[in-house]
Design a protein around this motif. Structure first.
Motif, PDB file in Angstrom:
ATOM      1  N   ILE A   1       2.610   4.439   1.433  1.00 31.06           N
ATOM      2  CA  ILE A   1       3.318   3.248   0.948  1.00 31.06           C
ATOM      3  C   ILE A   1       3.476   3.327  -0.564  1.00 31.06           C
ATOM      4  O   ILE A   1       2.525   3.670  -1.277  1.00 31.06           O
ATOM      5  CB  ILE A   1       2.526   1.965   1.323  1.00 31.06           C
ATOM      6  CG1 ILE A   1       2.592   1.732   2.837  1.00 31.06           C
ATOM      7  CG2 ILE A   1       3.043   0.751   0.559  1.00 31.06           C
ATOM      8  CD1 ILE A   1       1.747   0.550   3.301  1.00 31.06           C
ATOM      9  N   GLY A   2       4.680   2.999  -1.042  1.00 33.48           N
ATOM     10  CA  GLY A   2       4.925   2.879  -2.481  1.00 33.48           C
ATOM     11  C   GLY A   2       5.430   1.482  -2.780  1.00 33.48           C
ATOM     12  O   GLY A   2       6.388   1.015  -2.145  1.00 33.48           O
ATOM     13  N   ASP A   3       4.779   0.793  -3.728  1.00 32.94           N
ATOM     14  CA  ASP A   3       5.147  -0.603  -4.034  1.00 32.94           C
ATOM     15  C   ASP A   3       4.632  -0.908  -5.430  1.00 32.94           C
ATOM     16  O   ASP A   3       3.908  -0.097  -6.034  1.00 32.94           O
ATOM     17  CB  ASP A   3       4.510  -1.539  -2.973  1.00 32.94           C
ATOM     18  CG  ASP A   3       5.216  -2.888  -2.838  1.00 32.94           C
ATOM     19  OD1 ASP A   3       5.317  -3.602  -3.848  1.00 32.94           O
ATOM     20  OD2 ASP A   3       5.665  -3.210  -1.735  1.00 32.94           O
TER      21      ASP A   3
ATOM     22  N   HIS B   1       1.201   3.353  -6.617  1.00 36.66           N
ATOM     23  CA  HIS B   1       2.068   2.421  -7.357  1.00 36.66           C
ATOM     24  C   HIS B   1       3.423   3.091  -7.571  1.00 36.66           C
ATOM     25  O   HIS B   1       3.504   4.181  -8.127  1.00 36.66           O
ATOM     26  CB  HIS B   1       1.437   2.075  -8.714  1.00 36.66           C
ATOM     27  CG  HIS B   1       2.286   1.126  -9.514  1.00 36.66           C
ATOM     28  ND1 HIS B   1       2.120  -0.237  -9.468  1.00 36.66           N
ATOM     29  CD2 HIS B   1       3.346   1.354 -10.343  1.00 36.66           C
ATOM     30  CE1 HIS B   1       3.015  -0.816 -10.247  1.00 36.66           C
ATOM     31  NE2 HIS B   1       3.778   0.131 -10.799  1.00 36.66           N
ATOM     32  N   THR B   2       4.480   2.426  -7.122  1.00 31.90           N
ATOM     33  CA  THR B   2       5.831   3.014  -7.209  1.00 31.90           C
ATOM     34  C   THR B   2       6.839   1.943  -7.586  1.00 31.90           C
ATOM     35  O   THR B   2       7.038   0.978  -6.838  1.00 31.90           O
ATOM     36  CB  THR B   2       6.259   3.586  -5.831  1.00 31.90           C
ATOM     37  OG1 THR B   2       5.244   4.444  -5.326  1.00 31.90           O
ATOM     38  CG2 THR B   2       7.575   4.341  -5.931  1.00 31.90           C
ATOM     39  N   ASP B   3       7.452   2.102  -8.746  1.00 32.46           N
ATOM     40  CA  ASP B   3       8.604   1.253  -9.075  1.00 32.46           C
ATOM     41  C   ASP B   3       9.841   2.023  -8.613  1.00 32.46           C
ATOM     42  O   ASP B   3      10.161   3.085  -9.166  1.00 32.46           O
ATOM     43  CB  ASP B   3       8.628   0.998 -10.592  1.00 32.46           C
ATOM     44  CG  ASP B   3       9.835   0.171 -11.018  1.00 32.46           C
ATOM     45  OD1 ASP B   3      10.762  -0.016 -10.194  1.00 32.46           O
ATOM     46  OD2 ASP B   3       9.862  -0.277 -12.183  1.00 32.46           O
ATOM     47  N   VAL B   4      10.537   1.483  -7.602  1.00 31.89           N
ATOM     48  CA  VAL B   4      11.640   2.249  -6.987  1.00 31.89           C
ATOM     49  C   VAL B   4      12.833   2.466  -7.917  1.00 31.89           C
ATOM     50  O   VAL B   4      13.756   3.191  -7.576  1.00 31.89           O
ATOM     51  CB  VAL B   4      12.134   1.608  -5.668  1.00 31.89           C
ATOM     52  CG1 VAL B   4      11.064   1.648  -4.607  1.00 31.89           C
ATOM     53  CG2 VAL B   4      12.669   0.186  -5.885  1.00 31.89           C
TER      54      VAL B   4
ATOM     55  N   LYS C   1      10.737   9.099 -11.591  1.00 30.29           N
ATOM     56  CA  LYS C   1       9.381   9.644 -11.800  1.00 30.29           C
ATOM     57  C   LYS C   1       8.427   9.110 -10.723  1.00 30.29           C
ATOM     58  O   LYS C   1       7.662   9.863 -10.124  1.00 30.29           O
ATOM     59  CB  LYS C   1       8.906   9.221 -13.209  1.00 30.29           C
ATOM     60  CG  LYS C   1       7.557   9.733 -13.626  1.00 30.29           C
ATOM     61  CD  LYS C   1       7.235   9.380 -15.076  1.00 30.29           C
ATOM     62  CE  LYS C   1       7.068   7.901 -15.366  1.00 30.29           C
ATOM     63  NZ  LYS C   1       5.989   7.165 -14.679  1.00 30.29           N
ATOM     64  N   ASP C   2       8.503   7.804 -10.467  1.00 32.46           N
ATOM     65  CA  ASP C   2       7.614   7.185  -9.478  1.00 32.46           C
ATOM     66  C   ASP C   2       7.972   7.642  -8.060  1.00 32.46           C
ATOM     67  O   ASP C   2       7.093   7.895  -7.234  1.00 32.46           O
ATOM     68  CB  ASP C   2       7.716   5.661  -9.554  1.00 32.46           C
ATOM     69  CG  ASP C   2       7.023   5.095 -10.789  1.00 32.46           C
ATOM     70  OD1 ASP C   2       6.713   5.877 -11.710  1.00 32.46           O
ATOM     71  OD2 ASP C   2       6.794   3.870 -10.841  1.00 32.46           O
ATOM     72  N   LEU C   3       9.270   7.718  -7.776  1.00 31.62           N
ATOM     73  CA  LEU C   3       9.689   8.127  -6.425  1.00 31.62           C
ATOM     74  C   LEU C   3       9.267   9.569  -6.143  1.00 31.62           C
ATOM     75  O   LEU C   3       8.803   9.894  -5.048  1.00 31.62           O
ATOM     76  CB  LEU C   3      11.207   7.979  -6.284  1.00 31.62           C
ATOM     77  CG  LEU C   3      11.690   6.514  -6.194  1.00 31.62           C
ATOM     78  CD1 LEU C   3      13.175   6.415  -6.484  1.00 31.62           C
ATOM     79  CD2 LEU C   3      11.363   5.913  -4.827  1.00 31.62           C
ATOM     80  N   LEU C   4       9.399  10.419  -7.148  1.00 31.75           N
ATOM     81  CA  LEU C   4       8.983  11.816  -6.974  1.00 31.75           C
ATOM     82  C   LEU C   4       7.479  11.896  -6.722  1.00 31.75           C
ATOM     83  O   LEU C   4       7.020  12.657  -5.859  1.00 31.75           O
ATOM     84  CB  LEU C   4       9.374  12.643  -8.204  1.00 31.75           C
ATOM     85  CG  LEU C   4      10.866  12.988  -8.283  1.00 31.75           C
ATOM     86  CD1 LEU C   4      11.267  13.409  -9.694  1.00 31.75           C
ATOM     87  CD2 LEU C   4      11.236  14.086  -7.282  1.00 31.75           C
TER      88      LEU C   4
END
Ligand SMILES: NC(=O)c1ccc[n+]([C@@H]2O[C@H](COP(=O)([O-])OP(=O)(O)OC[C@H]3O[C@@H](n4cnc5c(N)ncnc54)[C@H](O)[C@@H]3O)[C@@H](O)[C@H]2O)c1
Length: 292
Positions: free
Chosen positions: A35-37, A63-66, A70-73
């Motif tokens: 999960i990324g959120d 932690h992922t800011d869509v 960088k975060d998605l990778l």
């Protein structure tokens, strides 16, 4: 054997609401999920619940800011690192655009674009990263984007939300050919109003009245519509409505007769074949350039 056993899924916006419930169902069917959120506490709690229930590591959170590549990778890279690959990607994070949802709000460059950065940008960027991770192993996969009924109908007081979700529908419909390019199927789900936290964040009383008065789709139907997109190998570039009475597949777009000619239709199979050849070459180059 359930087709989800041993599959690896990435779910954005999975800390709560629809994304959480899709992730939970995937784990229940034997998949492993990352999960990324941006809601870290809820995301960590969700994966603890999944791992405790399974008695082994079946889920992870990052932690992922869509809006950020960088975060998605990092999200997809984590899935590959822990579970070996990515077979399923659910690009689901979304917001209503509080303070910038409609046409009467202040003329604010950043605020006006933030809803599009998340709802549309998060899907477009997420699909581009997902495609690289799926195609580089040559295995293919299934991508599901979360649109909305506001992606196929007007929504007066949240027009920016409707615009962002129409964009998700247009983007998804335009990727149906990827099934023939690299065996990746991209589809989208358009839920009707579903009882989640997102509906508490709207600017205008009329929107609240609209949402409160609307017939609701159950979470079960919404989740089953995502599962249908992943399971049904006939679906590619399709838009599935999750409505109170069940899942409905939107008819494919048929161009008006005057916008196509017999000559054009005769040439179309060749144009499509050439287009897929170009796409295969462009994808191979993109994988090489990405150094993933
Ligand atoms: N609930 C409904 O009635 C409904 C109807 C149609 C479509 N949708 C769509 O379903 C999706 C899920 O919404 P929901 O109803 O579960 O609401 P929700 O608010 O419970 O979930 C949205 C999730 O997205 C996350 N998110 C927001 N911005 C993010 C960002 N920049 N990066 C990463 N994550 C981010 C939130 O933290 C949250 O966990 C959204 O795309 C929404 O537009 C919801």
């Amino acid at each position: 054997m359930d087709p989800f056993i041993s599959k690896v899924a990435v779910v954005t916006g999975g800390s709560r609401g629809i994304g959480y419930n899709v992730a939970k169902e995937l784990v229940a069917r034997g998949a492993r999920v990352v999960i990324g959120d941006i809601l870290d506490k809820q995301g960590e709690a969700a994966i603890k619940e999944f791992n405790d229930r399974a008695g082994k590591k079946v889920a992870a959170y990052i932690h992922t800011d869509v809006t950020k590549y960088k975060d998605l990778l990092a999200l997809f890279s984590l899935a590959e690192k822990i579970f070996g690959c990515v077979d399923i990607a659910v690009l689901n994070a979304g917001v209503t655009g509080m303070g910038a949802g409609g046409i009467f709000t202040p003329l604010d460059d950043e605020k006006d674009m933030s809803i599009h950065d998340i709802n549309m940008g998060g899907v477009i960027k997420g699909n581009k990263v997902a495609l690289l991770y799926m195609a580089k192993h040559g295995k293919g996969g299934a991508i599901v984007n979360t649109a909305s009924m506001a992606g196929v109908t007007p929504a007066n007081f949240i027009a920016a939300y409707a615009a962002s979700k129409h964009a998700v529908v247009g983007w998804t419909r335009s990727l149906g050919h990827l099934k023939h390019v690299c065996n990746v199927r991209v589809n989208a789900v358009c839920p009707a109003v579903c009882a989640t936290d997102i509906n508490n964040y709207v600017d205008h009383q009329s929107t609240s009245d609209f949402l409160n008065s609307s017939p609701k789709v159950s979470m079960e139907i919404v989740v089953q519509t995502f599962i249908r997109c992943i399971e049904d190998s006939r679906l590619s570039g399709d838009i599935l409505l999750a409505l109170p009475d069940g899942t409905h597949i939107q008819p494919k777009y048929n161009p008006p007769a005057s916008s196509v000619s017999k000559e054009f239709l005769d040439k179309l199979p060749q144009i499509r074949q050439d287009g897929n050849k170009f796409a295969k070459e462009a994808l191979a180059q993109a994988i090489k350039d990405s150094k993933l």
